[in-house]
Motif scaffolding. Structure first.
Motif, PDB file in Angstrom:
ATOM      1  N   THR A 178       1.217  -1.446  -0.295  1.00  0.00           N
ATOM      2  CA  THR A 178       0.106  -0.210  -0.275  1.00  0.00           C
ATOM      3  C   THR A 178       0.725   1.310  -0.185  1.00  0.00           C
ATOM      4  O   THR A 178       0.243   2.426  -0.819  1.00  0.00           O
ATOM      5  N   GLY A 179       2.284   1.647   0.132  1.00  0.00           N
ATOM      6  CA  GLY A 179       2.786   2.287   0.343  1.00  0.00           C
ATOM      7  C   GLY A 179       2.858   3.003   2.434  1.00  0.00           C
ATOM      8  O   GLY A 179       3.338   4.072   2.260  1.00  0.00           O
ATOM      9  N   LEU A 180       2.140   2.221   2.645  1.00  0.00           N
ATOM     10  CA  LEU A 180       1.428   3.142   3.917  1.00  0.00           C
ATOM     11  C   LEU A 180       2.738   2.125   4.870  1.00  0.00           C
ATOM     12  O   LEU A 180       2.901   0.974   4.826  1.00  0.00           O
ATOM     13  N   CYS A 235       1.359   7.209  10.223  1.00  0.00           N
ATOM     14  CA  CYS A 235       1.230   7.186   8.446  1.00  0.00           C
ATOM     15  C   CYS A 235       1.196   8.393   7.804  1.00  0.00           C
ATOM     16  O   CYS A 235       2.123   8.482   7.191  1.00  0.00           O
ATOM     17  N   ARG A 271       3.668   9.277  -0.470  1.00  0.00           N
ATOM     18  CA  ARG A 271       2.731   8.755  -0.734  1.00  0.00           C
ATOM     19  C   ARG A 271       1.874   8.174   0.079  1.00  0.00           C
ATOM     20  O   ARG A 271       0.639   7.784  -0.664  1.00  0.00           O
ATOM     21  N   ALA A 272       2.757   7.605   1.449  1.00  0.00           N
ATOM     22  CA  ALA A 272       1.685   7.200   2.732  1.00  0.00           C
ATOM     23  C   ALA A 272       0.286   8.292   2.371  1.00  0.00           C
ATOM     24  O   ALA A 272      -0.518   7.505   2.823  1.00  0.00           O
ATOM     25  N   ARG A 290      -0.906  10.256   0.949  1.00  0.00           N
ATOM     26  CA  ARG A 290      -2.498  10.247   0.054  1.00  0.00           C
ATOM     27  C   ARG A 290      -2.719   8.734  -0.277  1.00  0.00           C
ATOM     28  O   ARG A 290      -3.941   8.731  -0.355  1.00  0.00           O
ATOM     29  N   LYS A 291      -2.134   7.590   0.060  1.00  0.00           N
ATOM     30  CA  LYS A 291      -3.380   6.620   0.422  1.00  0.00           C
ATOM     31  C   LYS A 291      -3.666   6.371   1.575  1.00  0.00           C
ATOM     32  O   LYS A 291      -4.585   5.674   1.195  1.00  0.00           O
ATOM     33  N   TRP A 339      -5.831   9.426   2.396  1.00  0.00           N
ATOM     34  CA  TRP A 339      -6.007   9.718   1.781  1.00  0.00           C
ATOM     35  C   TRP A 339      -7.487   9.422   1.769  1.00  0.00           C
ATOM     36  O   TRP A 339      -8.624   9.523   1.629  1.00  0.00           O
ATOM     37  N   SER A 340      -7.026   8.619   0.918  1.00  0.00           N
ATOM     38  CA  SER A 340      -8.201   7.557   0.160  1.00  0.00           C
ATOM     39  C   SER A 340      -8.961   6.700   0.496  1.00  0.00           C
ATOM     40  O   SER A 340     -10.065   6.400   0.363  1.00  0.00           O
ATOM     41  N   MET A 341      -8.477   6.466   2.198  1.00  0.00           N
ATOM     42  CA  MET A 341      -9.029   5.010   2.600  1.00  0.00           C
ATOM     43  C   MET A 341     -10.171   6.146   4.026  1.00  0.00           C
ATOM     44  O   MET A 341     -11.332   5.695   4.752  1.00  0.00           O
ATOM     45  N   GLY A 375      -4.062  -2.327   3.863  1.00  0.00           N
ATOM     46  CA  GLY A 375      -4.798  -0.694   3.510  1.00  0.00           C
ATOM     47  C   GLY A 375      -6.316  -1.282   4.297  1.00  0.00           C
ATOM     48  O   GLY A 375      -7.666  -0.125   3.395  1.00  0.00           O
TER      49      GLY A 375
END
Length: 572
Positions: A186-188, A212, A237-238, A240-241, A243-245, A261
Motif C-alpha cells: 500500500t505504501g503505508l 502513517c 505516497r503514504a 495520499r494512500k 487520504w484515499s481511505m 490498507g
C-alpha cells in the motif's frame, strides 16, 4: 467625577489623559516584569531537567529523575526483553537531540555548539535496535533537521568555527534507514523497523493514522535539504494512500493494516492515534505551500467540527456513521486549540482551551484521560507524563490575541510543574493525579516542548524577524520561499508569528471584555475562519444551526439555510 468650578475643561481632560497614560505605563511595566520573571523560572526549569540528564543519564536516551539513572526508551519500546540491543549499547542521546532547538531559543549558543560537535563525533544509527518509526521521526529526525537549519542560518551565528553540515549527515543516514519501512503493497509504512536490518521477519502490520500521516514535515524537509526526493515521496505516497481511505463522512479511523490498507479501529477523534495527522496537513501547507495539503486539511477540519465537536469539547465517533463512541477528554487533545489558531478559528480555540485549563486547575495537572459523560477520571489512565499540549495551545493563543489572561494560565502551569513534579534529580511524571504519586521518568519532550512553549509564551524574541512552524515534537522549521511553489499570502512576513510589540503593550483582555479575539490580531489583517463557508460553496452541508457554529472573525452565529448550507445571521 466632575471638574471643580474653577478648573478648565481642557486641563481636566489633560489630567485624565496623563492619569490614563501613567496607569497604562504602570500596567505595561508590571506585565513586562512578570513575563521576565516567568521567563527566568522556565529557564531554571529547563536547566534543572537538562543538567540532571547530562549528569545522570547522558548519552542514554532519557533521565529517571527519582533514581538518578537512565532509560534507553527509544529502543526499549521495541525491545522489551532487550534481546536485540548490543551489550555495549549506550542509547541515542535522545534528550540531547530533543534539547538542541530549546538551547538556541534560550540563547545558549555555547552549549548548542558543544552538543553538535559531540553528536557529529559519537552518534551512530548502525545499531541492532527495533524502533518506532513515528517516534523516531518526530524526535530524532525532526530534532536533527531543525537543529541543522538553525546551525546553518548565518544570522544566528551559533558557531564560533565552521559548521560543516554534521547534523544533516546524521539526519540523511537516519532517513535512509527509514525507507525500507515503506516497502509495503500500500505504501503505508510499518510502525516498527530495525535501524540496522530493516523490517524484521513477521513484523506486525498494524499501525496508527498518526504513524502513517505525520511524516511529511521531517521527511519533506530532509528531501529539500539533500536534494534526494525519496524521503518526501515515501511520506507523500503514504499520506495520499491514507487520504484515499477516508469514509464517506471524510473521517478517519485510528488504527489500520499497512499490508491490506484496511481499517482495524473505526472509532476516531482528535486525540491519540490521529492527532498529528490533522496537524501535519495544515503545517505541510504552510511549510511547502502546496494547495493540496490545504484542501485536505480544510475538508478534514469541517468533518471534525461536524462529527466530533460537542460545545467546547470533542468526543470520539465512528468514522462510518458519525455516531459518538467515547465521551472523553484525553490530554493529547489539548493541542487542538493551537492548531485552530494557526488557521484563524480563534473563537473556537479559546472556548476549548478554557475547558482544558479548567480540568488542569481541578487536578493540578492534566490527566491522561477524563470521562466526560461520567465526570470522572478514567480508572487506569490517571497519569500526567509532563505533556506539553496545554502549554502549546496557550502559547499560540497568546501570540494571536495578546490577551494577558494567557500569561496567567502560563504562570499557573509553571507553578504546578514546580510544585508537583520537580524533584532533586529533575522533573518526574505523575503516576496518579489524585495522589500526585510520581513515576521515575523524565520524557525528552519535556525539554523539547513543555519548557520551550512556556519559555516562548513569556519571551518570543526568537521568532521576531522569521516565520517558523513547529513540528508535533516542538522542533522549529523556518518557512522559506525556496521551499514553496507559491508562498501562501497568509504566511508572508506579516503573519501572526511576527508581532508588533508596541501594539501588544496596549492590549487589554479580550476575554474580560467579551470581545471577539479574532478582531484583536496585532497584524491588522482580516483572517477568516477556516470553518466559515459561504452559501456559494457546495462542499459542506448542514442539518441544523448547531452544525455551523460561530464565525471566528465576527463572533456572529451562523445558521443552516433551507438549502442546507451555512451562512451568517445578520444583526442590524
Amino acid at each position: 467625577m466632575f471638574p471643580p468650578r474653577n478648573y478648565s475643561a481642557s486641563c481636566f481632560l489633560l489630567s485624565l489623559l496623563l492619569l490614563s497614560t501613567f496607569t497604562l505605563s504602570l500596567s505595561q511595566s508590571h506585565s513586562a516584569a512578570k513575563k521576565k520573571r516567568m521567563r527566568e523560572k522556565v529557564r531554571q526549569m529547563f536547566y534543572h531537567a537538562y543538567d540532571n540528564y547530562m549528569t545522570h543519564a547522558f548519552p542514554h536516551d532519557e533521565l529517571k529523575p527519582l533514581t538518578k539513572s537512565f532509560t534507553d526508551s527509544l529502543s526499549e519500546l521495541g525491545n522489551l526483553k532487550l534481546e536485540h540491543l548490543p551489550r555495549d549499547y549506550s542509547g541515542s542521546a535522545l534528550t540531547l537531540i530533543e534539547s538542541l532547538s530549546s538551547l538556541v531559543i534560550m540563547g545558549n549558543n555555547t552549549e548548542f555548539e558543544r552538543a553538535v560537535l559531540w553528536l557529529s563525533e559519537n552518534l551512530t544509527f548502525d545499531v541492532d535496535a527495533r524502533i518506532n518509526l513515528f517516534e523516531c521521526n518526530i524526535r530524532v529526525l525532526g530534532g536533527l533537521v531543525s537543529a541543522h537549519l538553525l546551525a546553518s542560518d548565518p544570522s544566528k551565528k551559533l558557531f564560533q568555527g565552521a559548521y560543516n553540515n554534521q547534523l544533516l549527515v546524521l539526519a540523511e543516514d537516519l532517513g535512509k534507514r527509514f525507507l525500507p519501512a515503506f516497502n509495503t503493497p500500500t505504501g503505508l509504512p510499518y510502525a516498527w523497523i530495525n535501524l540496522k536490518y530493516g523490517v524484521m521477519e513477521n513484523e506486525t502490520t498494524e499501525t496508527s493514522t498518526s504513524g502513517c500521516g505525520s511524516l511529511i514535515l521531517e521527511m519533506g524537509a530532509l528531501s529539500k535539504l539533500t536534494g534526494d526526493p525519496r524521503y518526501e515521496s515515501a511520506a507523500l505516497r503514504a499520506l495520499r494512500k491514507l487520504w484515499s481511505m477516508q469514509s464517506s463522512l471524510k473521517l478517519f479511523g485510528t488504527t489500520l493494516d499497512v499490508a491490506t490498507g484496511q481499517w482495524i479501529e473505526y472509532s476516531s477523534g482528535i486525540g491519540a492515534g490521529v492527532d498529528s495527522f490533522y496537524e501535519y496537513l495544515l503545517k505541510a501547507h504552510i511549510l511547502f505551500g502546496k494547495e493540496d495539503f490545504w484542501r485536505m486539511f480544510h475538508s478534514s477540519y469541517i468533518a471534525v467540527q461536524k462529527y466530533f465537536r460537542h460545545g467546547p469539547w470533542y468526543h470520539e465517533a465512528d468514522m462510518r456513521t458519525g455516531r459518538a463512541t467515547y465521551w472523553q477528554l484525553t490530554s493529547l487533545q489539548a493541542f487542538w486549540p493551537g492548531l485552530q489558531v494557526l488557521m484563524g478559528d480563534i473563537f473556537a480555540a479559546n472556548s476549548s482551551h478554557r475547558e482544558f485549563f479548567h480540568v488542569w486547575k481541578r487536578f493540578g495537572v492534566l490527566p491522561e484521560r477524563y470521562l466526560l459523560d461520567h465526570q470522572m477520571l478514567h480508572p487506569t489512565e490517571k497519569y500526567y507524563p509532563l505533556r506539553p499540549e496545554l502549554a502549546e495551545s496557550t502559547f499560540y493563543l497568546y501570540q494571536a490575541t495578546k490577551d494577558p489572561w494567557y500569561i496567567e494560565v502560563g504562570e499557573s502551569i509553571v507553578n504546578s510543574l514546580n510544585l508537583y513534579t520537580k524533584v532533586e534529580g529533575g522533573f518526574a511524571s505523575v503516576k496518579d493525579v489524585t495522589t500526585m504519586q510520581l513515576e521515575d521518568h523524565q520524557h525528552s519532550f519535556f525539554l523539547a516542548e513543555t519548557c520551550k512553549y512556556l519559555y516562548l509564551l513569556f519571551d518570543d524574541s526568537f521568532m521576531l524577524g522569521s516565520n517558523y512552524i513547529f513540528t508535533t515534537e516542538g522542533h522549529p522549521l523556518p518557512v522559506l520561499n525556496t521551499w514553496h511553489e507559491e508562498l501562501p499570502e497568509a504566511y508572508i512576513p506579516t503573519n501572526w508569528t511576527i508581532m508588533k510589540r508596541q501594539a501588544a503593550a496596549n492590549r487589554v483582555s479580550a476575554m474580560s471584555l467579551q470581545e471577539c479575539p479574532a478582531m484583536t490580531l496585532n497584524s491588522g489583517q482580516h483572517i477568516e475562519s477556516c470553518c466559515h463557508i459561504s452559501d456559494a460553496r457546495s462542499d459542506h452541508r448542514c442539518l441544523t444551526d448547531e452544525d455551523c457554529g460561530v464565525d471566528a472573525t465576527t463572533c456572529r452565529r451562523r445558521s443552516c439555510s433551507m438549502a442546507g448550507y451555512c451562512g451568517l445571521w445578520i444583526f442590524i
